[in-house]
Design a protein around this motif. Structure first.
Motif, mmCIF file in Angstrom:
data_model
loop_
_atom_site.group_PDB
_atom_site.id
_atom_site.type_symbol
_atom_site.label_atom_id
_atom_site.label_comp_id
_atom_site.label_asym_id
_atom_site.label_seq_id
_atom_site.Cartn_x
_atom_site.Cartn_y
_atom_site.Cartn_z
ATOM 1 N N ALA A 15 0.844 -1.308 0.012
ATOM 2 C CA ALA A 15 -0.043 -0.031 0.129
ATOM 3 C C ALA A 15 0.987 1.332 -0.008
ATOM 4 C CB ALA A 15 -1.009 -0.013 1.285
ATOM 5 N N GLY A 18 1.602 3.529 -6.113
ATOM 6 C CA GLY A 18 0.849 2.806 -7.012
ATOM 7 C C GLY A 18 -0.475 2.202 -6.751
ATOM 8 N N GLY A 20 -1.512 -0.097 -4.881
ATOM 9 C CA GLY A 20 -2.007 -0.481 -3.497
ATOM 10 C C GLY A 20 -2.588 0.636 -2.654
ATOM 11 N N ARG A 39 7.092 -2.552 2.778
ATOM 12 C CA ARG A 39 8.658 -2.430 3.445
ATOM 13 C C ARG A 39 8.876 -1.134 4.022
ATOM 14 N NH1 ARG A 39 11.358 -5.758 -0.808
ATOM 15 N NH2 ARG A 39 10.425 -4.174 -2.021
ATOM 16 N N THR A 40 8.638 -0.236 2.946
ATOM 17 C CA THR A 40 9.164 1.088 3.350
ATOM 18 C C THR A 40 8.441 1.866 4.170
ATOM 19 O OG1 THR A 40 10.197 0.771 0.994
ATOM 20 C CG2 THR A 40 10.279 3.061 2.050
ATOM 21 N N VAL A 65 5.860 -9.193 3.330
ATOM 22 C CA VAL A 65 4.850 -10.164 3.103
ATOM 23 C C VAL A 65 5.067 -11.456 3.032
ATOM 24 C CG1 VAL A 65 2.905 -8.639 2.471
ATOM 25 C CG2 VAL A 65 4.428 -9.730 0.682
ATOM 26 N N ASN A 91 -1.970 -7.204 -2.503
ATOM 27 C CA ASN A 91 -1.743 -6.555 -3.782
ATOM 28 C C ASN A 91 -0.068 -6.380 -3.961
ATOM 29 O OD1 ASN A 91 -1.707 -3.971 -5.779
ATOM 30 N ND2 ASN A 91 -0.542 -3.259 -4.044
ATOM 31 N N VAL A 141 -4.297 -9.491 -6.245
ATOM 32 C CA VAL A 141 -3.971 -8.850 -7.398
ATOM 33 C C VAL A 141 -3.108 -9.424 -8.422
ATOM 34 C CG1 VAL A 141 -3.147 -6.491 -8.440
ATOM 35 C CG2 VAL A 141 -4.449 -6.509 -6.338
#
Ligand code: NAP
Length: 250
Positions: A15, A18, A20, A39-40, A65, A91, A141
């Motif tokens: 998320a 883009g 997500g 992650r970021t 994930v 996603n 997705v």
């Protein structure tokens, strides 16, 4: 079409930007409380700020994930905060493109780990509260590449095709418990993932798209919103293609 997701809790992976981030914002605009994962952390915080600025409720949990323990911690954080999970959107996805003969084993593994194993881990973890609630909406997705294949993307295509078969299997396993599981298959969408494509490749893609343009993240998010809603209550195991007609003429 008005979709009301008030009192529902959603988790969106990937998320941070883009498609997500657009999905997360759309679910929040429809009233859902949204947990954001990628992650970021900085990206997640900026999406969270946008959601809060328009009155939404959300929180960010930096998570990889493909890491089983991290996914369980993510799910625990959602349960601790809101006590339920109604909507899971798998996603998060990556590409590591290369013609097969030159594809590195680590690039094969990385793509399968995130795109397929990530969805498996998140779905397995999300099913626990969903089964107790006897309600859930899972949206995976995938990609039109999972339907057609593509030179230079054997790892990505395999992961996305597998995600479609995964979707159907989960749909059959949990349908009797009020849980639906569907996939959405975007075509060429304007995001960081496609920004790196050469102008020549983009031009070739455009020539094959009947609607004559790349898609927008918002147009994928609209499909996810529909599949997450009461309007899609009798739809499960399906793949909704959002590609401007790209695969129709193939
Ligand atoms: P993107 O702009 O590259 O964003 C991908 C998101 O996934 C980022 O937030 C990224 O954040 C996150 N992510 C990557 N690896 C992760 C991991 N291991 N754990 C958690 N999050 C991770 O991609 P996009 O274009 O929005 O694509 C989103 C999804 O749509 C993907 O599944 C992609 O395959 C699919 N799709 C895209 C297109 C397209 O044309 N763009 C077409 C068909 C399908 P971090 O790097 O910070 O973790």
């Amino acid at each position: 079409m008005t979709i009301d997701l008030r009192n529902q809790v959603a988790l969106v992976t990937g998320a941070g930007r883009g498609i997500g981030s657009e999905i997360a914002m759309s679910l929040a605009n429809a009233g859902a409380k949204v947990a954001l994962c990628a992650r970021t952390e900085a990206n997640l915080q900026s999406v969270a700020e946008t959601i809060r600025a328009s009155g939404g409720d959300c929180f960010a949990v930096p998570t990889d994930v493909s890491d089983s323990a991290a996914v369980d911690m993510l799910m625990n954080a959602v349960m601790e905060r809101w006590g339920r999970l109604d909507i899971l959107v798998n996603n998060a996805g990556i590409t590591r493109d290369m013609l097969l003969l030159r594809m590195k084993e680590e690039d094969w593994d990385a793509v399968l780990q995130v795109n397929l194993k990530g969805a498996f881990l998140c779905t397995r973890s999300a099913l626990k509260p969903m089964l107790k609630q006897r309600f859930g909406r899972i949206v995976n997705v995938t990609s039109v590449i999972g339907l057609t294949g593509n030179a230079g993307q054997a790892n990505y295509a395999a992961s996305k095709a597998a995600l479609i078969a995964f979707t159907k299997s989960v749909a059959v396993e949990v349908g009797s418990r009020g849980i639906t599981c569907n996939a959405i298959a975007p075509g060429f969408i304007e995001t960081d993932m496609t920004a790196g494509l050469s102008d020549e490749l983009k031009q070739k893609a455009l020539e094959r798209i009947p609607l004559g343009r790349l898609g927008l993240s918002k147009e994928v998010a609209n499909g996810v919103l529909f599949l997450s809603s009461e309007m899609a209550a009798y739809i499960t195991g399906q793949t909704l293609v959002v590609d401007g007609g790209l695969t129709t003429g193939l």
